[in-house]
Design a protein around this motif. Structure first.
Motif, PDB file in Angstrom:
ATOM      1  N   TRP A   1       0.841  -1.196   0.000  1.00 52.89           N
ATOM      2  CA  TRP A   1       0.000   0.000   0.000  1.00 52.89           C
ATOM      3  C   TRP A   1       0.879   1.250   0.000  1.00 52.89           C
ATOM      4  O   TRP A   1       0.612   2.208  -0.709  1.00 52.89           O
ATOM      5  N   ARG A   2       1.943   1.224   0.780  1.00 51.78           N
ATOM      6  CA  ARG A   2       2.871   2.361   0.785  1.00 51.78           C
ATOM      7  C   ARG A   2       3.499   2.535  -0.593  1.00 51.78           C
ATOM      8  O   ARG A   2       3.649   3.668  -1.070  1.00 51.78           O
ATOM      9  N   GLU A   3       3.851   1.454  -1.201  1.00 47.53           N
ATOM     10  CA  GLU A   3       4.432   1.536  -2.541  1.00 47.53           C
ATOM     11  C   GLU A   3       3.445   2.162  -3.516  1.00 47.53           C
ATOM     12  O   GLU A   3       3.804   3.017  -4.341  1.00 47.53           O
ATOM     13  N   ALA A   4       2.172   1.749  -3.423  1.00 51.37           N
ATOM     14  CA  ALA A   4       1.155   2.293  -4.321  1.00 51.37           C
ATOM     15  C   ALA A   4       0.819   3.739  -3.991  1.00 51.37           C
ATOM     16  O   ALA A   4       0.639   4.572  -4.875  1.00 51.37           O
ATOM     17  N   LEU A   5       0.753   4.054  -2.700  1.00 51.31           N
ATOM     18  CA  LEU A   5       0.314   5.384  -2.271  1.00 51.31           C
ATOM     19  C   LEU A   5       1.393   6.442  -2.456  1.00 51.31           C
ATOM     20  O   LEU A   5       1.086   7.600  -2.748  1.00 51.31           O
ATOM     21  N   LEU A   6       2.662   6.036  -2.323  1.00 53.30           N
ATOM     22  CA  LEU A   6       3.745   7.016  -2.364  1.00 53.30           C
ATOM     23  C   LEU A   6       4.782   6.735  -3.449  1.00 53.30           C
ATOM     24  O   LEU A   6       5.011   7.561  -4.328  1.00 53.30           O
ATOM     25  N   ASP A   7       5.428   5.578  -3.385  1.00 53.71           N
ATOM     26  CA  ASP A   7       6.643   5.351  -4.170  1.00 53.71           C
ATOM     27  C   ASP A   7       6.420   5.436  -5.672  1.00 53.71           C
ATOM     28  O   ASP A   7       7.152   6.142  -6.383  1.00 53.71           O
ATOM     29  N   ARG A   8       5.440   4.713  -6.183  1.00 51.66           N
ATOM     30  CA  ARG A   8       5.224   4.723  -7.634  1.00 51.66           C
ATOM     31  C   ARG A   8       4.758   6.091  -8.110  1.00 51.66           C
ATOM     32  O   ARG A   8       5.136   6.545  -9.195  1.00 51.66           O
ATOM     33  N   ARG A   9       3.964   6.751  -7.317  1.00 51.24           N
ATOM     34  CA  ARG A   9       3.505   8.087  -7.694  1.00 51.24           C
ATOM     35  C   ARG A   9       4.667   9.080  -7.702  1.00 51.24           C
ATOM     36  O   ARG A   9       4.715   9.987  -8.538  1.00 51.24           O
ATOM     37  N   ASN A  10       5.601   8.931  -6.774  1.00 52.61           N
ATOM     38  CA  ASN A  10       6.771   9.808  -6.758  1.00 52.61           C
ATOM     39  C   ASN A  10       7.555   9.699  -8.063  1.00 52.61           C
ATOM     40  O   ASN A  10       7.983  10.702  -8.633  1.00 52.61           O
ATOM     41  N   GLU A  11       7.739   8.483  -8.533  1.00 51.39           N
ATOM     42  CA  GLU A  11       8.470   8.286  -9.781  1.00 51.39           C
ATOM     43  C   GLU A  11       7.766   8.985 -10.947  1.00 51.39           C
ATOM     44  O   GLU A  11       8.412   9.575 -11.818  1.00 51.39           O
ATOM     45  N   GLU A  12       6.455   8.926 -10.946  1.00 50.61           N
ATOM     46  CA  GLU A  12       5.687   9.572 -12.015  1.00 50.61           C
ATOM     47  C   GLU A  12       5.773  11.094 -11.902  1.00 50.61           C
ATOM     48  O   GLU A  12       5.903  11.798 -12.906  1.00 50.61           O
ATOM     49  N   MET A  13       5.702  11.616 -10.689  1.00 54.74           N
ATOM     50  CA  MET A  13       5.778  13.067 -10.500  1.00 54.74           C
ATOM     51  C   MET A  13       7.133  13.614 -10.921  1.00 54.74           C
ATOM     52  O   MET A  13       7.226  14.713 -11.483  1.00 54.74           O
ATOM     53  N   VAL A  14       8.189  12.864 -10.656  1.00 54.77           N
ATOM     54  CA  VAL A  14       9.531  13.312 -11.022  1.00 54.77           C
ATOM     55  C   VAL A  14       9.642  13.498 -12.530  1.00 54.77           C
ATOM     56  O   VAL A  14      10.303  14.432 -13.011  1.00 54.77           O
TER      57      VAL A  14
END
Length: 300
Positions: A241-254
């Protein structure tokens, strides 16, 4: 302050905290300056870690923050909190399939705890039985926060969007409503049940206010390690859930931020403070791509 749309209320589960008012001079901020290292490059991104539920004591924000916001022609947020059509989609996604009940997914101990917490909040237990665990955990957290005097209508995102529109700034969204929904529902049901259990325990043990206060202090002082420690109490470090909520979205935002910088744009981006944490947070990812990333302090 305008009424907050339903989707932003749902996102509040991880960062239901209240700011502490006046910042001490020289204290670190949840604000980063990102610039290219290439000679002659002029792009600049300011990353400001947001908290989605606040109170009057959150304001005024540091002049070091507002000065950079005022100078930037563009504001970027995860999703516009004033968007009119997101709430209905979010509520639909939060519903369990017809004929199913949250009670069937809970242990007998969790059901007893749930009934006790709902009574404490002044609501009948059956009111949320048709909702998914992540939604119930979010609403209970929000209600507990409101009992402590915090409000979803005074979130940092709302403050910036309202003022950007008043001053004629361009407002960009980093994501779509569909992407937000995918993130919120990305964890397993077992993880969502565990999150609900932790939320119920915090309310039951009268630990919500101390939890908010510790998170608030970490946010106010720009201490991402402390913020990570507090968040980890309710979100496993290796959680899907943390990966979905934060990590993958961070990569997309970058990716999007790199495009702004390549075009030489100056953008003030307001993103949940949880996105700034650790080696998978936005500052670390941008630094890893060769940008100069500097956390700012009050008074700069």
């Amino acid at each position: 302050m305008k009424r907050m749309s339903g989707w932003r209320v749902l996102l509040a589960v991880w960062l239901l905290v209240c700011g502490a008012g006046v910042q001490a001079a020289g204290e670190r901020l949840s604000l980063w300056e990102v610039t290219p290292t290439a000679a002659g490059a002029r792009g600049k991104v300011y990353l400001f870690g947001s908290i989605h539920v606040c109170g009057n004591v959150c304001y005024p924000l540091s002049r070091s923050v507002t000065r950079r916001f005022e100078a930037a022609p563009t504001l970027a947020v995860e999703l516009d909190p004033l968007s009119p059509d997101v709430s209905a989609r979010m509520m639909k996604e939060a519903q369990l399939p017809a004929g199913q009940s949250l009670s069937d997914r809970m242990s007998s101990a969790d059901r007893r705890r749930y009934e006790q917490v709902m009574a404490r909040l002044g609501l009948p237990g059956e009111v949320f039985m048709n909702m998914r665990p992540w939604m119930v955990a979010t609403v209970i957290t929000l209600m507990a926060a409101e009992q402590e005097g915090y409000s979803a209508t005074q979130g940092i995102d709302m403050w910036f969007v309202s003022r950007a529109r008043e001053s004629g700034k361009r407002v960009l969204e980093l994501e779509t409503a569909e992407r937000q929904l995918a993130a919120l529902t990305g964890g397993s049901e077992a993880e969502q049940i565990e999150q609900l259990r932790v939320t119920l325990q915090l309310v039951e043990r009268s630990q919500m206010k101390p939890y908010f206060d510790r998170m608030r202090t970490a946010w106010q002082t720009g201490d991402m390690a402390a913020l990570d420690a507090v968040m980890s109490e309710t979100m496993s470090g290796d959680s899907s859930w943390r990966e979905a909520l934060l990590d993958r979205r961070n990569e997309e935002m970058v990716v999007t931020m790199a495009q702004w910088l390549a075009r030489g744009e100056t953008v003030f981006a307001v993103v949940g403070a949880g996105h700034m944490i650790g080696d998978k947070g936005l500052p670390a990812l941008l630094a890893g791509k060769g940008y100069k990333v500097r956390q700012l302090a009050d008074g700069e």
